[in-house]
Design a protein around this motif. Sequence first.
Motif, PDB file in Angstrom:
ATOM      1  N   PRO A  25       0.814  -1.230   0.000  1.00  0.00           N
ATOM      2  CA  PRO A  25       0.000   0.000   0.000  1.00  0.00           C
ATOM      3  C   PRO A  25       0.844   1.275   0.000  1.00  0.00           C
ATOM      4  O   PRO A  25       0.470   2.261  -0.629  1.00  0.00           O
ATOM      5  N   THR A  31       8.012  -5.742   8.760  1.00  0.00           N
ATOM      6  CA  THR A  31       7.018  -5.019   9.557  1.00  0.00           C
ATOM      7  C   THR A  31       6.526  -5.873  10.725  1.00  0.00           C
ATOM      8  O   THR A  31       6.441  -5.417  11.880  1.00  0.00           O
ATOM      9  N   GLY A  57      -7.283  -8.348   9.859  1.00  0.00           N
ATOM     10  CA  GLY A  57      -6.992  -8.552   8.437  1.00  0.00           C
ATOM     11  C   GLY A  57      -6.036  -9.709   8.190  1.00  0.00           C
ATOM     12  O   GLY A  57      -4.993  -9.532   7.569  1.00  0.00           O
ATOM     13  N   ASN A  95      -5.975 -12.023   6.153  1.00  0.00           N
ATOM     14  CA  ASN A  95      -5.692 -12.377   4.756  1.00  0.00           C
ATOM     15  C   ASN A  95      -4.788 -11.349   4.077  1.00  0.00           C
ATOM     16  O   ASN A  95      -4.316 -11.572   2.963  1.00  0.00           O
ATOM     17  N   GLY A  96      -4.549 -10.214   4.698  1.00  0.00           N
ATOM     18  CA  GLY A  96      -3.794  -9.126   4.066  1.00  0.00           C
ATOM     19  C   GLY A  96      -2.309  -9.474   3.956  1.00  0.00           C
ATOM     20  O   GLY A  96      -1.849 -10.494   4.489  1.00  0.00           O
ATOM     21  N   GLY A  97      -1.576  -8.609   3.251  1.00  0.00           N
ATOM     22  CA  GLY A  97      -0.139  -8.829   3.112  1.00  0.00           C
ATOM     23  C   GLY A  97       0.526  -8.938   4.472  1.00  0.00           C
ATOM     24  O   GLY A  97       1.228  -9.906   4.778  1.00  0.00           O
ATOM     25  N   VAL A  98       0.327  -7.925   5.309  1.00  0.00           N
ATOM     26  CA  VAL A  98       0.893  -7.958   6.659  1.00  0.00           C
ATOM     27  C   VAL A  98       0.226  -9.061   7.473  1.00  0.00           C
ATOM     28  O   VAL A  98       0.900  -9.864   8.142  1.00  0.00           O
ATOM     29  N   ARG A 144     -12.754 -11.762   6.190  1.00  0.00           N
ATOM     30  CA  ARG A 144     -14.039 -12.138   5.588  1.00  0.00           C
ATOM     31  C   ARG A 144     -14.159 -13.664   5.619  1.00  0.00           C
ATOM     32  O   ARG A 144     -13.136 -14.367   5.494  1.00  0.00           O
ATOM     33  N   TYR A 187     -14.868  -9.882  10.521  1.00  0.00           N
ATOM     34  CA  TYR A 187     -14.764  -8.537  11.114  1.00  0.00           C
ATOM     35  C   TYR A 187     -16.049  -7.733  10.991  1.00  0.00           C
ATOM     36  O   TYR A 187     -16.151  -6.656  11.574  1.00  0.00           O
ATOM     37  N   LEU A 219      -5.728  -0.378  11.185  1.00  0.00           N
ATOM     38  CA  LEU A 219      -6.918   0.473  10.998  1.00  0.00           C
ATOM     39  C   LEU A 219      -7.355   1.056  12.346  1.00  0.00           C
ATOM     40  O   LEU A 219      -8.470   0.800  12.813  1.00  0.00           O
ATOM     41  N   TYR A 237     -10.684   0.587  14.811  1.00  0.00           N
ATOM     42  CA  TYR A 237     -10.628  -0.488  15.804  1.00  0.00           C
ATOM     43  C   TYR A 237      -9.884  -0.142  17.104  1.00  0.00           C
ATOM     44  O   TYR A 237      -9.625  -1.041  17.894  1.00  0.00           O
ATOM     45  N   LEU A 269       0.036   0.167  13.085  1.00  0.00           N
ATOM     46  CA  LEU A 269       0.890   0.207  11.893  1.00  0.00           C
ATOM     47  C   LEU A 269       0.528   1.319  10.925  1.00  0.00           C
ATOM     48  O   LEU A 269       1.308   1.616  10.025  1.00  0.00           O
ATOM     49  N   MET A 275       4.198   2.600  15.135  1.00  0.00           N
ATOM     50  CA  MET A 275       5.436   2.183  14.468  1.00  0.00           C
ATOM     51  C   MET A 275       5.402   2.337  12.954  1.00  0.00           C
ATOM     52  O   MET A 275       4.345   2.355  12.332  1.00  0.00           O
ATOM     53  N   SER A 276       6.604   2.433  12.396  1.00  0.00           N
ATOM     54  CA  SER A 276       6.775   2.452  10.950  1.00  0.00           C
ATOM     55  C   SER A 276       8.048   1.690  10.620  1.00  0.00           C
ATOM     56  O   SER A 276       9.137   2.066  11.085  1.00  0.00           O
ATOM     57  N   MET A 277       7.909   0.628   9.836  1.00  0.00           N
ATOM     58  CA  MET A 277       9.115  -0.129   9.479  1.00  0.00           C
ATOM     59  C   MET A 277      10.074   0.709   8.641  1.00  0.00           C
ATOM     60  O   MET A 277      11.261   0.407   8.574  1.00  0.00           O
ATOM     61  N   SER A 291      -9.779  -7.068  -2.612  1.00  0.00           N
ATOM     62  CA  SER A 291      -9.531  -7.951  -1.471  1.00  0.00           C
ATOM     63  C   SER A 291      -8.933  -9.247  -2.012  1.00  0.00           C
ATOM     64  O   SER A 291      -9.434  -9.802  -2.990  1.00  0.00           O
TER      65      SER A 291
HETATM   66  N1  LIG Z   1       3.775   1.091   9.660  1.00  0.00           N
HETATM   67  C1  LIG Z   1       4.358   0.207   8.893  1.00  0.00           C
HETATM   68  O1  LIG Z   1       5.544  -0.046   9.046  1.00  0.00           O
HETATM   69  C2  LIG Z   1       3.557  -0.540   7.871  1.00  0.00           C
HETATM   70  C3  LIG Z   1       4.146  -1.580   7.176  1.00  0.00           C
HETATM   71  C4  LIG Z   1       3.367  -2.308   6.301  1.00  0.00           C
HETATM   72  C5  LIG Z   1       2.046  -1.945   6.077  1.00  0.00           C
HETATM   73  N2  LIG Z   1       1.547  -0.872   6.747  1.00  0.00           N
HETATM   74  C6  LIG Z   1       0.144  -0.476   6.533  1.00  0.00           C
HETATM   75  O2  LIG Z   1      -0.668  -1.526   7.002  1.00  0.00           O
HETATM   76  C7  LIG Z   1      -1.847  -1.588   6.213  1.00  0.00           C
HETATM   77  C8  LIG Z   1      -2.047  -3.005   5.692  1.00  0.00           C
HETATM   78  O3  LIG Z   1      -1.012  -3.325   4.780  1.00  0.00           O
HETATM   79  P1  LIG Z   1      -1.116  -4.657   3.929  1.00  0.00           P
HETATM   80  O4  LIG Z   1       0.080  -4.741   3.087  1.00  0.00           O
HETATM   81  O5  LIG Z   1      -1.445  -5.790   4.807  1.00  0.00           O
HETATM   82  O6  LIG Z   1      -2.412  -4.318   3.030  1.00  0.00           O
HETATM   83  P2  LIG Z   1      -3.412  -5.313   2.323  1.00  0.00           P
HETATM   84  O7  LIG Z   1      -2.667  -6.488   1.781  1.00  0.00           O
HETATM   85  O8  LIG Z   1      -4.244  -4.501   1.412  1.00  0.00           O
HETATM   86  O9  LIG Z   1      -4.339  -5.889   3.497  1.00  0.00           O
HETATM   87  C9  LIG Z   1      -5.297  -5.074   4.138  1.00  0.00           C
HETATM   88  C10 LIG Z   1      -6.059  -5.941   5.128  1.00  0.00           C
HETATM   89  O10 LIG Z   1      -6.911  -5.102   5.911  1.00  0.00           O
HETATM   90  C11 LIG Z   1      -8.221  -5.638   5.855  1.00  0.00           C
HETATM   91  N3  LIG Z   1      -9.233  -4.624   6.001  1.00  0.00           N
HETATM   92  C12 LIG Z   1      -9.503  -3.605   5.167  1.00  0.00           C
HETATM   93  N4  LIG Z   1     -10.539  -2.888   5.649  1.00  0.00           N
HETATM   94  C13 LIG Z   1     -10.921  -3.494   6.796  1.00  0.00           C
HETATM   95  C14 LIG Z   1     -11.923  -3.227   7.761  1.00  0.00           C
HETATM   96  N5  LIG Z   1     -12.763  -2.179   7.661  1.00  0.00           N
HETATM   97  N6  LIG Z   1     -12.030  -4.044   8.829  1.00  0.00           N
HETATM   98  C15 LIG Z   1     -11.188  -5.088   8.956  1.00  0.00           C
HETATM   99  N7  LIG Z   1     -10.230  -5.392   8.106  1.00  0.00           N
HETATM  100  C16 LIG Z   1     -10.088  -4.598   7.019  1.00  0.00           C
HETATM  101  C17 LIG Z   1      -8.300  -6.290   4.498  1.00  0.00           C
HETATM  102  O11 LIG Z   1      -9.409  -7.161   4.465  1.00  0.00           O
HETATM  103  P3  LIG Z   1     -10.282  -7.340   3.114  1.00  0.00           P
HETATM  104  O12 LIG Z   1      -9.426  -8.156   2.198  1.00  0.00           O
HETATM  105  O13 LIG Z   1     -11.499  -8.037   3.592  1.00  0.00           O
HETATM  106  O14 LIG Z   1     -10.561  -5.964   2.573  1.00  0.00           O
HETATM  107  C18 LIG Z   1      -6.948  -6.974   4.443  1.00  0.00           C
HETATM  108  O15 LIG Z   1      -6.960  -8.145   5.194  1.00  0.00           O
HETATM  109  C19 LIG Z   1      -1.695  -0.533   5.119  1.00  0.00           C
HETATM  110  O16 LIG Z   1      -2.345   0.637   5.567  1.00  0.00           O
HETATM  111  C20 LIG Z   1      -0.208  -0.317   5.076  1.00  0.00           C
HETATM  112  O17 LIG Z   1       0.132   0.955   4.570  1.00  0.00           O
HETATM  113  C21 LIG Z   1       2.265  -0.171   7.628  1.00  0.00           C
END
Ligand SMILES: NC(=O)c1ccc[n+]([C@@H]2O[C@H](COP(=O)([O-])OP(=O)(O)OC[C@H]3O[C@@H](n4cnc5c(N)ncnc54)[C@H](OP(=O)(O)O)[C@@H]3O)[C@@H](O)[C@H]2O)c1
Length: 323
Positions: free
Chosen positions: A41, A129, A150, A152-155, A175, A193, A216, A220, A237, A260-262, A314
């Motif tokens: 993202p 991360t 989340g 299933n998400g990347g993180v 989901r 969720y 998020l 949450y 995150l 935090m921020s990686m 998703s």
């Molecule tokens: N601070 C840091 O160092 C750092 C590092 C990495 C990532 N991040 C941030 O972390 C976030 C996630 O990254 P990612 O790579 O995992 O993204 P991603 O692959 O798009 O995954 C997002 C996840 O969040 C879920 N989600 C979205 N809306 C939701 C809601 N309203 N309620 C519950 N779950 C929800 C998604 O579920 P669905 O598939 O059902 O939509 C999915 O599982 C991004 O904002 C990214 O910028 C921060």
Amino acid sequence: MRAVRYHDCGEVNVLRVEDCERPEPAHDEVLVEMRAASINPIDAILREQGAPRLPKTTGSDIAGVVAAAGADVDNHEEGDRVFATGLHVGRFGGGSFADFAVVPTDLLAPLPDGVDFEEGAAVALVGVTVWRAMVHHAHLEPGATAFIHGGNGGVGHVAVGFAAALGATPVATARPEYHDAVRGLGAAAVIDYTRDDLTEAAVEATGGADLVLDALPGTYFDTDVAVAGFGGDVSVLAGDEATLSDVPAARSKELDIHMMSMSNLATHPDAPDIGPILDRLGRLVAEDRLEVVIDRTYPLEDAAQAHRAIMEESFLGKIVLTP
Ligand SMILES: NC(=O)c1ccc[n+]([C@@H]2O[C@H](COP(=O)([O-])OP(=O)(O)OC[C@H]3O[C@@H](n4cnc5c(N)ncnc54)[C@H](OP(=O)(O)O)[C@@H]3O)[C@@H](O)[C@H]2O)c1
């Protein structure tokens, strides 16, 4: 060489596949021939909001082969398989969505045999991360419970597998269509969720979580505090704002809340280097103790589709680009 760049911030259509000079590695850098890159993202967020250095080659995560090494680099040589992350930060105008990228050695690790380039690129940013959140900040221990939004998400999917690999008990949200797969990654329970009783269900499933991982917080933060057990850690995150409506509840549990921020690992002199973390993540993947799921792969020319998908779709796991 080709590079996917933008000269101004904006929508996906600012991305251009351009012909550029192949960069030369500085004394402490290696030139990596890209075999796989993955989308995060942050790549889309920087493209939308503006990167510190323009033009910017998009992409943080890379896996590939060392094509040349700088004069002071003695631990990587031409032909070595490597992977890296952190190329999105303001230190670089370059990035991983290109045929070649220069990478400083603090962001780089050998890619073990048995880990393919796609897996290396996919696990890099999200794995670092999760490591930062769970190991550095929360000191997650075997037998502890981790509540992961989340799953299933990347993180999230790497967080589930990593917590399980540490001997902790992950409980995730997702989901319903992903519940079986997220359980397969090691989650003891997965909760939809959208449930009205999400908080109660999460408290019951975790018994009070030792760690909550939240990208998020605006949605949450109150749930995080309610689900965390006494002395628990909440790692935040992402998000631009969050309101905690019951501060006494958080205080009464003596929670540690980590913002935090990686990216700091790629920029801040007092933060640990990324390379040693990647080194260990690579070993976990090589030993089949951590799974990184690749949802789909695009060719470099279709980078715009990857940028669109990461923000709008998703899916389970990661989207990868190959040359
Ligand atoms: N601070 C840091 O160092 C750092 C590092 C990495 C990532 N991040 C941030 O972390 C976030 C996630 O990254 P990612 O790579 O995992 O993204 P991603 O692959 O798009 O995954 C997002 C996840 O969040 C879920 N989600 C979205 N809306 C939701 C809601 N309203 N309620 C519950 N779950 C929800 C998604 O579920 P669905 O598939 O059902 O939509 C999915 O599982 C991004 O904002 C990214 O910028 C921060």
